[in-house]
Design a protein around this motif. Sequence first.
Motif, PDB file in Angstrom:
ATOM      1  N   PRO A   1       0.813  -1.206   0.000  1.00  0.00           N
ATOM      2  CA  PRO A   1       0.000   0.000   0.000  1.00  0.00           C
ATOM      3  C   PRO A   1       0.847   1.257   0.000  1.00  0.00           C
ATOM      4  N   GLN A   2       0.256   2.345  -0.525  1.00  0.00           N
ATOM      5  CA  GLN A   2       0.919   3.628  -0.497  1.00  0.00           C
ATOM      6  C   GLN A   2       0.996   4.146   0.935  1.00  0.00           C
ATOM      7  N   GLN A   3       1.650   5.243   1.125  1.00  0.00           N
ATOM      8  CA  GLN A   3       1.841   5.797   2.458  1.00  0.00           C
ATOM      9  C   GLN A   3       0.539   6.380   3.002  1.00  0.00           C
ATOM     10  N   GLU A   4       0.390   6.266   4.325  1.00  0.00           N
ATOM     11  CA  GLU A   4      -0.816   6.755   4.982  1.00  0.00           C
ATOM     12  C   GLU A   4      -0.746   8.238   5.287  1.00  0.00           C
ATOM     13  N   SER A   5       0.438   8.738   5.664  1.00  0.00           N
ATOM     14  CA  SER A   5       0.531  10.105   6.184  1.00  0.00           C
ATOM     15  C   SER A   5       0.571  11.110   5.059  1.00  0.00           C
ATOM     16  N   LYS A   6      -0.608  11.524   4.606  1.00  0.00           N
ATOM     17  CA  LYS A   6      -0.741  12.516   3.551  1.00  0.00           C
ATOM     18  C   LYS A   6      -1.379  13.761   4.158  1.00  0.00           C
ATOM     19  N   PRO A   7      -1.124  14.917   3.589  1.00  0.00           N
ATOM     20  CA  PRO A   7      -1.822  16.112   4.091  1.00  0.00           C
ATOM     21  C   PRO A   7      -3.334  15.932   3.947  1.00  0.00           C
ATOM     22  N   SER A   8      -4.078  16.335   4.964  1.00  0.00           N
ATOM     23  CA  SER A   8      -5.529  16.197   4.910  1.00  0.00           C
ATOM     24  C   SER A   8      -6.093  17.088   3.824  1.00  0.00           C
ATOM     25  N   LYS A   9      -7.080  16.561   3.111  1.00  0.00           N
ATOM     26  CA  LYS A   9      -7.769  17.346   2.092  1.00  0.00           C
ATOM     27  C   LYS A   9      -8.937  18.129   2.694  1.00  0.00           C
ATOM     28  N   PHE A  10      -9.135  18.012   3.991  1.00  0.00           N
ATOM     29  CA  PHE A  10     -10.240  18.696   4.654  1.00  0.00           C
ATOM     30  C   PHE A  10      -9.707  19.832   5.516  1.00  0.00           C
ATOM     31  N   LYS A  11     -10.149  21.044   5.233  1.00  0.00           N
ATOM     32  CA  LYS A  11      -9.765  22.190   6.049  1.00  0.00           C
ATOM     33  C   LYS A  11     -10.491  22.187   7.387  1.00  0.00           C
TER      34      LYS A  11
ATOM     35  N   HIS B   1      -8.307   3.071  13.111  1.00  0.00           N
ATOM     36  CA  HIS B   1      -7.164   3.441  13.947  1.00  0.00           C
ATOM     37  C   HIS B   1      -7.355   4.832  14.532  1.00  0.00           C
ATOM     38  N   ASN B   2      -6.627   5.075  15.626  1.00  0.00           N
ATOM     39  CA  ASN B   2      -6.378   6.421  16.118  1.00  0.00           C
ATOM     40  C   ASN B   2      -4.895   6.497  16.467  1.00  0.00           C
ATOM     41  N   ALA B   3      -4.492   7.437  17.294  1.00  0.00           N
ATOM     42  CA  ALA B   3      -3.065   7.617  17.547  1.00  0.00           C
ATOM     43  C   ALA B   3      -2.429   6.414  18.234  1.00  0.00           C
ATOM     44  N   SER B   4      -3.211   5.659  19.005  1.00  0.00           N
ATOM     45  CA  SER B   4      -2.622   4.574  19.790  1.00  0.00           C
ATOM     46  C   SER B   4      -3.219   3.200  19.532  1.00  0.00           C
ATOM     47  N   ASP B   5      -4.366   3.135  18.854  1.00  0.00           N
ATOM     48  CA  ASP B   5      -5.078   1.874  18.675  1.00  0.00           C
ATOM     49  C   ASP B   5      -5.159   1.488  17.205  1.00  0.00           C
ATOM     50  N   LEU B   6      -5.052   0.190  16.954  1.00  0.00           N
ATOM     51  CA  LEU B   6      -5.362  -0.372  15.643  1.00  0.00           C
ATOM     52  C   LEU B   6      -6.436  -1.426  15.863  1.00  0.00           C
ATOM     53  N   ILE B   7      -7.610  -1.191  15.290  1.00  0.00           N
ATOM     54  CA  ILE B   7      -8.762  -2.073  15.481  1.00  0.00           C
ATOM     55  C   ILE B   7      -8.888  -3.009  14.291  1.00  0.00           C
ATOM     56  N   VAL B   8      -8.993  -4.301  14.580  1.00  0.00           N
ATOM     57  CA  VAL B   8      -9.258  -5.306  13.547  1.00  0.00           C
ATOM     58  C   VAL B   8     -10.743  -5.624  13.625  1.00  0.00           C
ATOM     59  N   ASN B   9     -11.491  -5.133  12.641  1.00  0.00           N
ATOM     60  CA  ASN B   9     -12.949  -5.253  12.652  1.00  0.00           C
ATOM     61  C   ASN B   9     -13.452  -6.458  11.881  1.00  0.00           C
ATOM     62  N   LEU B  10     -12.841  -6.742  10.746  1.00  0.00           N
ATOM     63  CA  LEU B  10     -13.337  -7.771   9.832  1.00  0.00           C
ATOM     64  C   LEU B  10     -12.221  -8.763   9.537  1.00  0.00           C
ATOM     65  N   PHE B  11     -12.635  -9.980   9.248  1.00  0.00           N
ATOM     66  CA  PHE B  11     -11.674 -11.057   9.042  1.00  0.00           C
ATOM     67  C   PHE B  11     -11.598 -11.370   7.542  1.00  0.00           C
ATOM     68  N   ILE B  12     -11.023 -10.418   6.835  1.00  0.00           N
ATOM     69  CA  ILE B  12     -10.894 -10.475   5.383  1.00  0.00           C
ATOM     70  C   ILE B  12      -9.404 -10.450   5.050  1.00  0.00           C
ATOM     71  N   PRO B  13      -8.908 -11.362   4.231  1.00  0.00           N
ATOM     72  CA  PRO B  13      -7.473 -11.383   3.907  1.00  0.00           C
ATOM     73  C   PRO B  13      -7.029 -10.040   3.330  1.00  0.00           C
TER      74      PRO B  13
ATOM     75  N   GLU C   1       1.555   3.912   8.322  1.00  0.00           N
ATOM     76  CA  GLU C   1       2.850   4.503   8.007  1.00  0.00           C
ATOM     77  C   GLU C   1       3.402   5.342   9.145  1.00  0.00           C
ATOM     78  N   SER C   2       2.532   6.055   9.862  1.00  0.00           N
ATOM     79  CA  SER C   2       3.017   6.903  10.943  1.00  0.00           C
ATOM     80  C   SER C   2       3.654   6.099  12.065  1.00  0.00           C
ATOM     81  N   LYS C   3       3.328   4.817  12.165  1.00  0.00           N
ATOM     82  CA  LYS C   3       3.922   3.943  13.168  1.00  0.00           C
ATOM     83  C   LYS C   3       5.034   3.070  12.585  1.00  0.00           C
ATOM     84  N   GLY C   4       5.198   3.103  11.268  1.00  0.00           N
ATOM     85  CA  GLY C   4       6.163   2.205  10.646  1.00  0.00           C
ATOM     86  C   GLY C   4       5.733   0.754  10.736  1.00  0.00           C
ATOM     87  N   ILE C   5       4.419   0.530  10.705  1.00  0.00           N
ATOM     88  CA  ILE C   5       3.842  -0.800  10.910  1.00  0.00           C
ATOM     89  C   ILE C   5       3.071  -1.239   9.671  1.00  0.00           C
TER      90      ILE C   5
END
Length: 662
Positions: free
Chosen positions: A30-40, A443-455, A461-465
Motif C-alpha cells: 500500500p501507499q503511504q498513509e501520512s498525507k496532508p488532509s484534504k479537509f480544512k 485506527h487512532n493515535a494509539s489503537d489499531l482495530i481489527v474489525n473484519l476477518f478479510i485477507p 505509516e506513521s507507526k512504521g507498521i
Amino acid sequence: MSVISSHQGLKILGAGILSFIILFHVSCSPQQESKPSKFKIQPEDNIISVQQFDLSNVRLLDSPFKAAMKRDGEYLLSLEPARLLAPYLEEAGLNPKAEHYGGWESTGLDGHSLGHYITACSMMFAAGGGDQFQQRVDTIVSELERAQNAIGTGYIGGVPNGQKVFNEISNGNIDSHPFELNGEWVPWYNLHKLFAGLRDAYLYTNNETALQVLTKLSDWAVETLEPLSEEQFDEMIIAEFGGMNEVLADVYAITGGQKYLELAKRFNDERIFDPLKKREDKLAGLHANTQIPKVIGAAREYELTGSDSLKQVATFFWNTVINNRTYVNGGNSLDEHFGELGELHERLGKTTSESCNTYNMLKLTEHLMKWDPTNLAYADYYERALYNHILASQDPKTGRVCYFMPLSSGHFKTFSSPENSFWCCVGSGMENHTKYGKNIYLHNASDLIVNLFIPSEVQWESKGITLRQVTEFPENESTTLTVQADNPTQFNMKIRKPSWTTDEFAVSVNGEPIDVSDPQNYVELNREWQDGDQVEVVLPMDLHLESFPDSNQQKAIMYGPVLLAGKLGSEGMDGQIPYAGFEGFDGRWDHRRYLDLPVVDVPTLNPSREEPISNWVVPVEDSSLLFKTKGVGQPQDVELAPYYQINHQRYAIYWNIGNKDN
C-alpha cells in the motif's frame, strides 16, 4: 431511487453480453498513509474516536472479496465513458461523442450513472486497481469541465431540461412530488451523484480540476437556491434529493466555505428528522432509500457542527431500522418502502431488500463506528450486510448486479443487463465492490482495530507498521495477523470478538494464549510489538436459527455470520435469467420481467421438538460451507449453501419449521 414515477416510455432493444478480459493488478504494498488532509474543517476529537485507513493503505489478498473487486474492475472498464457523458454534453449544447446507454440512462434519469462511475473508478484506483482507472477519471473530469465552461453558470448536469427546471425552481415555480420535480425525474437526486463523484475524484485521485468543477457547481447551487423561502425550499425537497446535505457538508469541510454548510442544513428534512430527534419511528409508508441518505447527511453534519440533535437523528434511525426493519441478510424494505412496525414478517416478496438501501446503511454505519468503535452492533451489522447482501448481489459470471434481493422462498436473483438497465442499484453496485478495504481496520493515535476477518494488508505509516491478515474465513474458523515493524513499536491492537462466535473463541500471541474471559467486545493487546510478531485468532462458528424481530413463525439458518440458503434448482426458468433488459420491456421496469415467473413449492422442515439444529443440519462431506438437512425435509431434504454463493437458480431463505411432536 424509485421506479414508480415513470412518465416517459422507452422500449429496450435487445441486450447482448459484453465482456472484456483485462489485466487487474493489485499491489501488496500500500501507499503511504501520512498525507496532508484534504479537509480544512475537521471534527472535534470528542466526536471521532477512530479513523478509517485510506483505501490506498489497504490491499486485499486472495478471497471472494478480492475476486468481486476484480470482476467489478472488468465491468467498469467495459463501459464507455463517452456514452455516460452523452447527456452532459447534450445539456451543454455540445455534440456528444456517442449515444446514451439504455434503461434509466435514456428514460428520464439520464446522467445519474456517471457520478457513480467516477466514484467507483476513483476508489478502484486508490484500492490498487491500476492507473487506467485514474486515466478514466481524468478524461471524464476534463469533459465535464468543458461542458461546464460551455454553459457558463457553473451548472453541469445530465438532467433532461435541467437548466430550465432549475431556473423555474430559482424563480419560485415549484411543482414537487416524491419522485418528480417540475416534470423531471428527481433532478437533485441525479445531481447528487455528480457532486459525490467530483468529490471522490479529488479525494481519491488528487484531481484538482474535479475540485474546481465541484466548487463552481456548488456555487451555482447556492446562488440558484438562495432566493427560495423556507416554505419553498421545504416544498422542493418533497422530491427525492439523495444525499445533497452530506455532499455539501463535505464541500464545506474541503473548502472551508461556510455558505456550503448553510445550504447543506437547508436540505435537512425536518419532517423526517423531528420524530427521530424524539426517538419516534414514523417511517411506515416512506420510501426507504429517500430517507437513508438524508440521515447520512445528518451524521456528517454532526461531525462538523457537534449538533447533538443530529447525532440523535442518526443513531435512533440506525437502531430502529436495524432492530425493527432489517431482514436476515442485512437489507430492508419491500417494494422500496418501509412498512408498519411489527409487520416485517409479513413483508416477504420478490422485491425485498433493495441493494441501494444496504449500500447507504453501510455508509451510515461507517459514521457510527467512528463515533463509538467498541459498540459491537455496528461491526456485526457491517459484516452481515457485506457478506449476505453486498457480496451476494454481484453475478460471479459477469460482475453485474441485483436491484432487489428477493427473500420470498422459491425465487431467485435477477441481474442487470450490459447496456439497458442502469438502475440506481447498478450505480451503487459499481461502487460497492471497490471499497471492501475501507472498514477492515480502524485506527487512532494509539489503537489499531481489527474489525473484519478479510485477507488483507494494511500499512500504518506513521507507526512504521504493516499488519498482514491471512485467513480463509469463513471457510476456515481462524485468522493470523502478522506484524511487520521497522522498529519495536507500542500500540494497542483491538480484535473484535463477534457476537456470533462461541465460547471457544481464542487469541494467542506468538503461541502464548491470551485471557479472553473478560466480556469485552474487543480483545485488547497493548504491548510493544516486534517485527514478526503473530496473533492467532480462533473464531468458532455454529449453526443457529434466526427469526424475524417481530415473529417466530419463520426462521432463517445461519452459520456464524453467513446466511445459508436452500438450493431449489432452476425449474421454470428455462435458462432465461439472470439477465434483465430484454426487448419489449420498459427501461424502468426491466428488472421485474422475470420477477413475475411463478415461485415453486418450498419444503418445510420438521425437526423433533427441542432437537438441536446440529442434529438435522449437517455438513456436506469435504465442503466447509455446504450443509444439508437430514431427515426433516417435507417432501424432501435440501442442500444449503452461503447465500452469496447461490446464483442462477431458485432458493429459500426463510423456512416454515414445523415440529414432528406437535
